[in-house]
Design a protein around this motif. Structure first.
Motif, PDB file in Angstrom:
ATOM      1  N   MET A  84       0.841  -1.187   0.000  1.00  0.00           N
ATOM      2  CA  MET A  84       0.000   0.000   0.000  1.00  0.00           C
ATOM      3  C   MET A  84       0.881   1.244   0.000  1.00  0.00           C
ATOM      4  N   ILE A  85       0.494   2.200  -0.819  1.00  0.00           N
ATOM      5  CA  ILE A  85       1.184   3.493  -0.881  1.00  0.00           C
ATOM      6  C   ILE A  85       0.253   4.544  -0.309  1.00  0.00           C
ATOM      7  N   GLU A  86       0.762   5.344   0.603  1.00  0.00           N
ATOM      8  CA  GLU A  86       0.021   6.487   1.136  1.00  0.00           C
ATOM      9  C   GLU A  86       0.894   7.715   0.961  1.00  0.00           C
ATOM     10  N   THR A  87       0.363   8.729   0.299  1.00  0.00           N
ATOM     11  CA  THR A  87       1.115   9.954   0.049  1.00  0.00           C
ATOM     12  C   THR A  87       0.146  11.122  -0.030  1.00  0.00           C
ATOM     13  N   LYS A  88       0.675  12.280  -0.265  1.00  0.00           N
ATOM     14  CA  LYS A  88      -0.144  13.482  -0.417  1.00  0.00           C
ATOM     15  C   LYS A  88       0.084  14.063  -1.802  1.00  0.00           C
ATOM     16  N   ILE A  89      -0.970  14.641  -2.351  1.00  0.00           N
ATOM     17  CA  ILE A  89      -0.854  15.359  -3.617  1.00  0.00           C
ATOM     18  C   ILE A  89      -1.398  16.766  -3.396  1.00  0.00           C
ATOM     19  N   HIS A  90      -0.836  17.706  -4.118  1.00  0.00           N
ATOM     20  CA  HIS A  90      -1.261  19.095  -4.012  1.00  0.00           C
ATOM     21  C   HIS A  90      -1.940  19.498  -5.322  1.00  0.00           C
ATOM     22  N   ILE A  91      -3.136  20.012  -5.214  1.00  0.00           N
ATOM     23  CA  ILE A  91      -3.867  20.474  -6.391  1.00  0.00           C
ATOM     24  C   ILE A  91      -3.303  21.852  -6.747  1.00  0.00           C
ATOM     25  N   ILE A  92      -2.646  21.939  -7.905  1.00  0.00           N
ATOM     26  CA  ILE A  92      -1.932  23.170  -8.252  1.00  0.00           C
ATOM     27  C   ILE A  92      -2.567  23.931  -9.417  1.00  0.00           C
ATOM     28  N   ASN A  93      -3.489  23.297 -10.140  1.00  0.00           N
ATOM     29  CA  ASN A  93      -4.078  24.009 -11.268  1.00  0.00           C
ATOM     30  C   ASN A  93      -5.058  25.084 -10.782  1.00  0.00           C
ATOM     31  N   LYS A  94      -5.192  26.112 -11.584  1.00  0.00           N
ATOM     32  CA  LYS A  94      -5.954  27.305 -11.197  1.00  0.00           C
ATOM     33  C   LYS A  94      -7.406  27.021 -10.809  1.00  0.00           C
ATOM     34  N   LEU A  95      -8.055  26.127 -11.519  1.00  0.00           N
ATOM     35  CA  LEU A  95      -9.476  25.863 -11.277  1.00  0.00           C
ATOM     36  C   LEU A  95      -9.727  24.744 -10.270  1.00  0.00           C
ATOM     37  N   GLY A  96      -8.667  24.152  -9.750  1.00  0.00           N
ATOM     38  CA  GLY A  96      -8.834  23.086  -8.778  1.00  0.00           C
ATOM     39  C   GLY A  96      -9.353  21.811  -9.413  1.00  0.00           C
ATOM     40  N   LEU A  97      -9.931  20.962  -8.603  1.00  0.00           N
ATOM     41  CA  LEU A  97     -10.423  19.669  -9.062  1.00  0.00           C
ATOM     42  C   LEU A  97     -11.876  19.826  -9.519  1.00  0.00           C
ATOM     43  N   HIS A  98     -12.074  20.624 -10.572  1.00  0.00           N
ATOM     44  CA  HIS A  98     -13.396  20.879 -11.141  1.00  0.00           C
ATOM     45  C   HIS A  98     -13.806  19.703 -12.026  1.00  0.00           C
ATOM     46  N   MET A 112     -18.439  11.318  -9.117  1.00  0.00           N
ATOM     47  CA  MET A 112     -19.228  12.107  -8.167  1.00  0.00           C
ATOM     48  C   MET A 112     -18.488  12.259  -6.840  1.00  0.00           C
ATOM     49  N   SER A 113     -17.875  11.186  -6.381  1.00  0.00           N
ATOM     50  CA  SER A 113     -17.143  11.247  -5.113  1.00  0.00           C
ATOM     51  C   SER A 113     -15.969  12.208  -5.193  1.00  0.00           C
ATOM     52  N   VAL A 114     -15.224  12.149  -6.286  1.00  0.00           N
ATOM     53  CA  VAL A 114     -14.059  13.025  -6.450  1.00  0.00           C
ATOM     54  C   VAL A 114     -14.507  14.480  -6.558  1.00  0.00           C
ATOM     55  N   MET A 115     -15.570  14.744  -7.296  1.00  0.00           N
ATOM     56  CA  MET A 115     -16.054  16.122  -7.430  1.00  0.00           C
ATOM     57  C   MET A 115     -16.552  16.678  -6.098  1.00  0.00           C
ATOM     58  N   LEU A 116     -17.157  15.824  -5.273  1.00  0.00           N
ATOM     59  CA  LEU A 116     -17.679  16.281  -3.984  1.00  0.00           C
ATOM     60  C   LEU A 116     -16.582  16.678  -3.004  1.00  0.00           C
ATOM     61  N   LEU A 117     -15.337  16.342  -3.298  1.00  0.00           N
ATOM     62  CA  LEU A 117     -14.225  16.785  -2.454  1.00  0.00           C
ATOM     63  C   LEU A 117     -14.051  18.304  -2.537  1.00  0.00           C
ATOM     64  N   ALA A 118     -14.518  18.893  -3.639  1.00  0.00           N
ATOM     65  CA  ALA A 118     -14.437  20.344  -3.846  1.00  0.00           C
ATOM     66  C   ALA A 118     -13.036  20.869  -3.539  1.00  0.00           C
ATOM     67  N   ALA A 119     -12.042  20.223  -4.121  1.00  0.00           N
ATOM     68  CA  ALA A 119     -10.643  20.585  -3.875  1.00  0.00           C
ATOM     69  C   ALA A 119     -10.232  21.746  -4.775  1.00  0.00           C
ATOM     70  N   SER A 120     -10.055  22.893  -4.188  1.00  0.00           N
ATOM     71  CA  SER A 120      -9.640  24.074  -4.945  1.00  0.00           C
ATOM     72  C   SER A 120      -8.113  24.120  -5.052  1.00  0.00           C
ATOM     73  N   GLN A 121      -7.624  25.084  -5.804  1.00  0.00           N
ATOM     74  CA  GLN A 121      -6.181  25.244  -5.956  1.00  0.00           C
ATOM     75  C   GLN A 121      -5.551  25.405  -4.575  1.00  0.00           C
ATOM     76  N   GLY A 122      -4.459  24.677  -4.352  1.00  0.00           N
ATOM     77  CA  GLY A 122      -3.747  24.743  -3.080  1.00  0.00           C
ATOM     78  C   GLY A 122      -4.154  23.674  -2.085  1.00  0.00           C
ATOM     79  N   THR A 123      -5.207  22.927  -2.384  1.00  0.00           N
ATOM     80  CA  THR A 123      -5.665  21.872  -1.485  1.00  0.00           C
ATOM     81  C   THR A 123      -4.668  20.720  -1.465  1.00  0.00           C
ATOM     82  N   GLU A 124      -4.383  20.212  -0.279  1.00  0.00           N
ATOM     83  CA  GLU A 124      -3.548  19.033  -0.123  1.00  0.00           C
ATOM     84  C   GLU A 124      -4.467  17.841   0.130  1.00  0.00           C
ATOM     85  N   LEU A 125      -4.359  16.838  -0.714  1.00  0.00           N
ATOM     86  CA  LEU A 125      -5.202  15.652  -0.593  1.00  0.00           C
ATOM     87  C   LEU A 125      -4.351  14.439  -0.230  1.00  0.00           C
ATOM     88  N   ASP A 126      -4.939  13.551   0.550  1.00  0.00           N
ATOM     89  CA  ASP A 126      -4.314  12.273   0.855  1.00  0.00           C
ATOM     90  C   ASP A 126      -4.652  11.313  -0.274  1.00  0.00           C
TER      91      ASP A 126
END
Length: 89
Positions: free
Chosen positions: A1-15, A48-62
């Motif tokens: 299992m791999i566990e890491t963090k990713i940073h959403i860097i694009n301007k519009l986030g995870l739209h 739907m699940s990924v969109m509901l995270l509403a991850a904007s630019q700068g969000t750190e996701l696990d």
């Protein structure tokens, strides 16, 4: 299992378009892929699940990947995110 963090860097986030690309990339692998923050982890292969995270630019996701092709899945997802989901900077 791999566990890491990713940073959403694009301007519009995870739209919608970026979430679709994330899910399409994740679905190409047999590994289980979960993404989220804090105690909220969702199926990385569900649009739907990924969109509901509403991850904007700068969000750190696990990111949690488990399976035979987890290394390749991590590489593909990391490249997608670091390439601004193909949307430029």
């Amino acid at each position: 299992m791999i566990e890491t963090k990713i940073h959403i860097i694009n301007k519009l986030g995870l739209h919608a378009r970026a979430a679709s690309k994330f899910v399409t990339t994740a679905a190409a692998f047999g590994s289980s892929i979960e993404v989220g923050r804090g105690t909220t982890m969702v199926d990385g292969k569900s649009i739907m699940s990924v969109m509901l995270l509403a991850a904007s630019q700068g969000t750190e996701l696990d990111l949690r990947i488990d399976g035979d092709d987890e290394d390749r899945a991590l590489q593909a997802i990391s490249e997608l995110v670091n390439d601004f989901f193909g949307e430029g900077e």
